[in-house]
Design an enzyme around this catalytic site. Structure first.
Site, PDB file in Angstrom:
ATOM      1  N   HIS A  48       0.983  -1.288  -0.038  1.00  0.00           N
ATOM      2  CA  HIS A  48       0.051   0.040  -0.057  1.00  0.00           C
ATOM      3  C   HIS A  48       0.863   1.206   0.140  1.00  0.00           C
ATOM      4  O   HIS A  48       0.592   2.133   0.887  1.00  0.00           O
ATOM      5  CB  HIS A  48      -1.053  -0.085   1.210  1.00  0.00           C
ATOM      6  CG  HIS A  48      -2.127  -1.267   1.139  1.00  0.00           C
ATOM      7  ND1 HIS A  48      -2.661  -1.088   0.280  1.00  0.00           N
ATOM      8  CD2 HIS A  48      -2.220  -1.958   1.720  1.00  0.00           C
ATOM      9  CE1 HIS A  48      -3.489  -2.212   0.407  1.00  0.00           C
ATOM     10  NE2 HIS A  48      -3.185  -2.985   1.614  1.00  0.00           N
ATOM     11  N   GLU A 151      -5.813 -11.856   6.973  1.00  0.00           N
ATOM     12  CA  GLU A 151      -6.695 -10.661   7.168  1.00  0.00           C
ATOM     13  C   GLU A 151      -8.166 -10.766   6.672  1.00  0.00           C
ATOM     14  O   GLU A 151      -8.868 -10.006   6.123  1.00  0.00           O
ATOM     15  CB  GLU A 151      -5.907  -9.521   6.449  1.00  0.00           C
ATOM     16  CG  GLU A 151      -5.358 -10.022   4.956  1.00  0.00           C
ATOM     17  CD  GLU A 151      -4.287  -8.970   4.289  1.00  0.00           C
ATOM     18  OE1 GLU A 151      -4.504  -7.764   4.680  1.00  0.00           O
ATOM     19  OE2 GLU A 151      -3.395  -9.355   3.936  1.00  0.00           O
ATOM     20  N   ASP A 177      -8.093  -4.874   7.048  1.00  0.00           N
ATOM     21  CA  ASP A 177      -8.817  -5.809   6.096  1.00  0.00           C
ATOM     22  C   ASP A 177      -9.830  -6.801   6.840  1.00  0.00           C
ATOM     23  O   ASP A 177     -10.607  -7.118   6.097  1.00  0.00           O
ATOM     24  CB  ASP A 177      -7.794  -6.573   5.095  1.00  0.00           C
ATOM     25  CG  ASP A 177      -7.402  -5.632   4.115  1.00  0.00           C
ATOM     26  OD1 ASP A 177      -7.765  -5.372   3.198  1.00  0.00           O
ATOM     27  OD2 ASP A 177      -5.770  -5.373   4.021  1.00  0.00           O
TER      28      ASP A 177
END
Length: 254
Positions: A48, A151, A177
């Site tokens: 990310h 996640e 997540d």
């Protein structure tokens, strides 16, 4: 020339608690600023963030003089990405979004040379000190640490199967997540999510498998440590910069 010691892996196996900082800023300058701050480990994120192999390399070089262990999260559970990070000298990897035992085994295979894995062989990489580490291909795995990220609700249901795959050194729980998977996007502190996280930490503790997490909530971070997390990231460099600059500006706003 000897293979560098992976102090993160040694401490993990010794059961020592390690506190970390999540780093999403791609610059080596930022990495060097936080390296001597006092954290046990820093994670360089390429899932990310704009970072990739070419930005992680100078980050590794920037933190090398300091008493801090670098961890890298590749963008996906991809053997090519994993190979490239290992080749530049990454010794601890956090592989994201592992859903089941088969994907866990694939991650393990990616860090191992044939015949036990699929990592491509090159004798002239930074990891081999450019050919100066004797028998690197036979001894590399000793200092490589593999962490898998859980996640989703589905992955939690298979936690024991994932965590007990041979070659997995630790399991990281991803609150953001996980919250979305439970139907609470943007709410990692939702009671249902917190309960699932605490349950997962307990299950990993029973297995004797090191557990990790990222939470900037200091109260919850302390709670996770008390429950048994071994590697706990307690902040994010981007958030520290963003919230710190906002707070400073607000104090002088007219």
């Amino acid at each position: 020339m000897e293979l560098p010691v992976n102090h993160f892996k040694r401490k993990l196996r010794a059961g020592k608690s390690q506190i970390g900082l999540w780093c999403g800023l791609p610059g080596s300058y930022a990495a060097e600023i936080v390296a001597p701050a006092g954290f046990d480990w820093v994670l360089f994120d390429t899932e990310h963030s704009p970072s990739d192999v070419l930005t992680v390399l100078p980050q590794l070089q920037a933190v090398a003089p300091y008493d801090v262990s670098p961890v890298v999260r590749p963008a996906s559970n991809d053997p090519v990405l994993i190979k490239r990070f290992l080749d530049i000298g990454v010794q601890t990897l956090l592989v994201p979004y592992v859903q089941n035992e088969e994907e866990a085994k694939a991650a393990v295979a990616a860090i191992r040379y044939p015949p036990h894995g699929v990592r491509g062989v090159s004798a002239l990489t930074r990891a081999t000190r450019f050919g100066r580490v004797p028998n690197y291909a036979r001894i590399a795995e000793q200092e490589i640490c593999l962490l898998l990220q859980i996640e989703t609700r589905e992955a939690l249901g298979r936690l024991e199967a994932i965590a007990t795959v041979e070659g997995v050194d630790g399991v990281f729980i991803g609150p953001a997540d996980l919250a979305a998977s439970f139907g609470h996007p943007g709410q990692p502190g939702h009671p249902e999510v917190v309960a699932a996280i605490e349950d997962a930490i307990g299950r990993l503790k029973i297995l004797g498998k090191p557990a990790g997490i990222l939470t900037p909530d200091e109260t919850f971070a302390a709670r996770c440590i008390s429950l048994g997390t071994s590697f706990t990231a307690v902040g994010v460099d981007i958030a520290l910069l963003a919230r710190g600059s906002e707070a400073l500006a607000a104090r002088f706003a007219t």
